[in-house]
Enzyme design. Structure first.
Site, short mmCIF file in Angstrom:
data_model
loop_
_atom_site.label_atom_id
_atom_site.label_comp_id
_atom_site.label_asym_id
_atom_site.label_seq_id
_atom_site.Cartn_x
_atom_site.Cartn_y
_atom_site.Cartn_z
N THR A 1 -100.06 64.42 -128.06
CA THR A 1 -99.60 65.65 -128.73
C THR A 1 -98.09 65.58 -128.94
OG1 THR A 1 -101.40 66.86 -127.69
CG2 THR A 1 -99.58 68.17 -128.55
N SER B 1 -102.70 57.57 -126.09
CA SER B 1 -102.63 58.39 -124.89
C SER B 1 -103.37 57.70 -123.75
CB SER B 1 -103.27 59.75 -125.19
OG SER B 1 -103.14 60.61 -124.08
N ALA B 2 -102.76 57.68 -122.56
CA ALA B 2 -103.34 56.92 -121.45
C ALA B 2 -104.65 57.50 -120.93
CB ALA B 2 -102.33 56.84 -120.30
N HIS B 3 -104.75 58.86 -120.94
CA HIS B 3 -105.92 59.43 -120.26
C HIS B 3 -107.23 59.27 -121.02
CE1 HIS B 3 -106.58 63.54 -122.20
NE2 HIS B 3 -105.40 63.24 -122.69
N THR C 1 -85.26 60.91 -116.78
CA THR C 1 -85.82 59.93 -115.85
C THR C 1 -87.24 59.60 -116.27
OG1 THR C 1 -84.53 60.98 -114.12
CG2 THR C 1 -86.30 59.51 -113.40
N CYS D 1 -109.94 71.09 -126.66
CA CYS D 1 -109.06 72.18 -127.04
C CYS D 1 -109.83 73.33 -127.65
CB CYS D 1 -108.02 71.72 -128.04
SG CYS D 1 -107.31 70.17 -127.55
N1 PLP Z 1 -105.58 63.19 -130.92
C1 PLP Z 1 -106.88 63.03 -130.60
C2 PLP Z 1 -107.80 62.37 -131.59
C3 PLP Z 1 -107.36 63.47 -129.36
O1 PLP Z 1 -108.65 63.31 -129.06
C4 PLP Z 1 -106.45 64.10 -128.46
C5 PLP Z 1 -106.94 64.63 -127.18
O2 PLP Z 1 -108.02 65.16 -127.07
C6 PLP Z 1 -105.11 64.23 -128.85
C7 PLP Z 1 -104.71 63.76 -130.07
C8 PLP Z 1 -104.10 64.83 -127.90
O3 PLP Z 1 -103.86 63.91 -126.87
P1 PLP Z 1 -103.08 64.28 -125.54
O4 PLP Z 1 -104.07 64.91 -124.63
O5 PLP Z 1 -102.59 62.96 -125.01
O6 PLP Z 1 -101.94 65.16 -125.90
#
Ligand code: PLP
Length: 404
Positions: free
Chosen positions: A94, A222-224, A256, A343
């Site tokens: 994000t 994104s790592a998660h 940092t 979301c």
């Molecule tokens: N873009 C996509 C396609 C995603 O699936 C997500 C998370 O669900 C995001 C962006 C946002 O990622 P983050 O949780 O790392 O902010």
């Protein structure tokens, strides 16, 4: 205590995750993935061993932390086909999307910047573009998709012909799992002279990504989503001095760094690079197993999205006449699946992705997103299928007045 020094692969996961047996079966890997215990051991090491501040240039602790960050940049870059000097760590996709958009706006050729985006982009992209539109910095151009969420070259060309400065495209969709052919689309966009931001949040670590070969201006990961920790991601861009330009724009200087998160992200990328092909074909087989069991027991079930080109772990279904919230309520303590993206599911609104695909109201209301991951087993898939079928039967029965 979990022994984080263990370095086993999937088979040893149960031993390393003592709570797992008592938890519901996790099938929501698009929302987030469990951290691989090998990644957790790297995070632990960065927290307790190499705990220095990477900006402390005067001693070995700072140096060790700096080395972890440099190693992580190499691994992130290697996973997405880029170079370590182009990797800028962020708190996730994000933030990376917001920074890329700010950079594109302020370095753009004109104001407002003309930004084309598909109607199925993640909320993080849609919201960033909407905010910039409200402040007059962007003029959006929406690109339609078909009933399976596919993007046609003609609709993209129609957008480009209006004179577009930046195209935002996801490499893979977080709801229906469609994989978009970024290589071909990037060529089309290059020819028009527009820049390109690729949201590879769901794609990286699951399908090959080649940021340099595709000449992507901004790539977001994104790592998660790839068995790494939450709260860390990256913006990857070949723009020279990108970070100093962005920090001037947002009045921020470098703080940092999140060394444990970044080191874990690097390790997660390393593991994905080595294990992705094998894991993803296993995951696809599990997904297909689940799909055929559900189809056999629920004949009116529809499978949404582009079935010929979707993420291995994705199974997006519609159960007409079965409200998805009634189903997840029944499954809550047994199987973790979701009614939409992480979301939108909290927001009780219809999915903008399914709306863009033109799904009937009944199919939208009965939509469920299932995401299989690398730690799932055949036994879990079989149990989950039984639980889902039982829940569907129970919801149908309660709606027809029968008590179960
Ligand atoms: N873009 C996509 C396609 C995603 O699936 C997500 C998370 O669900 C995001 C962006 C946002 O990622 P983050 O949780 O790392 O902010």
């Amino acid at each position: 205590m979990v022994d984080l020094s263990l370095t086993g692969r999937n088979g040893e996961f149960d031993k390393m995750m003592p709570l797992r047996g008592s938890q519901p079966i996790y099938l929501d890997h698009h929302a987030t993935t469990p951290v691989d215990p090998r990644v957790a051991s790297v995070v632990m090491h960065a927290m307790t061993g190499a705990f220095g501040n990477a900006n402390s240039i005067d001693h070995a602790f700072g140096e060790a932390a700096g080395t972890l960050i440099a190693g992580a940049s190499e691994e992130v870059a290697a996973l997405v086909g880029s170079a370590p000097e182009y990797v800028y760590f962020t708190s996730g996709s994000t933030e990376a999307i917001g920074l890329a958009l700010v950079h594109a706006i302020f370095q753009g050729r004109r104001s407002p910047l003309r930004v084309a985006l598909t109607r199925v982009e993640h909320r993080a992209v849609i919201d960033a573009v909407a905010k910039a539109t409200r402040s007059g910095q962007v003029r959006p151009y929406w690109i339609d998709v078909d009933a399976r969420g596919r993007l046609s070259p003609d609709s993209l060309q129609a957008a480009l012909d209006t004179g577009i400065d930046l195209v935002c495209l996801m490499a893979a969709n977080n709801e229906v799992g469609n994989i978009y052919s970024v290589a071909e689309i990037a060529l089309q966009i290059r020819r028009s002279g527009a820049k390109m931001m690729v949201d590879a949040t769901q794609a990286a670590g699951k399908i090959p990504v080649h940021a340099r070969d595709w000449e992507i201006d901004y790539l977001v990961v994104s790592a998660h989503k790839l068995y790494g920790p939450k709260g860390v991601g990256a913006l990857i861009s070949p723009v020279r001095d990108l970070w100093s330009q962005i920090s001037d724009l947002v009045w921020a200087s470098e703080g940092t760094p999140n060394v444990p998160g970044i080191a874990g992200f690097g390790e997660a990328c390393r593991l994905r690079r080595i294990e992705m092909d094998e894991d993803e074909s296993r995951i696809a087989a599990l997904r297909d197993r689940l799909q055929s069991q559900l189809t056999a027991s629920i004949p009116d079930m529809a499978v949404n999205g582009d079935l010929s080109c979707r993420l291995s772990g994705n199974l997006h279904i519609s159960l007409p006449g079965v409200p998805n919230d009634a189903l997840t309520a029944r499954l809550r303590r047994k199987v973790a699946i979701s009614t939409g993206s992480a979301c939108t599911s909290g927001a009780h609104g219809p999915s903008h992705v399914l709306q863009a695909m033109g799904l009937s109201e009944e199919h939208q209301e009965g939509a469920l997103r299932i995401g299989v991951g690398k730690f799932n087993t055949e036994d879990e898939i079989d149990r989950a299928a039984k639980e889902i079928v039982a829940a569907v039967d129970a919801v149908k029965a309660s709606m027809s007045g029968e008590v179960r």
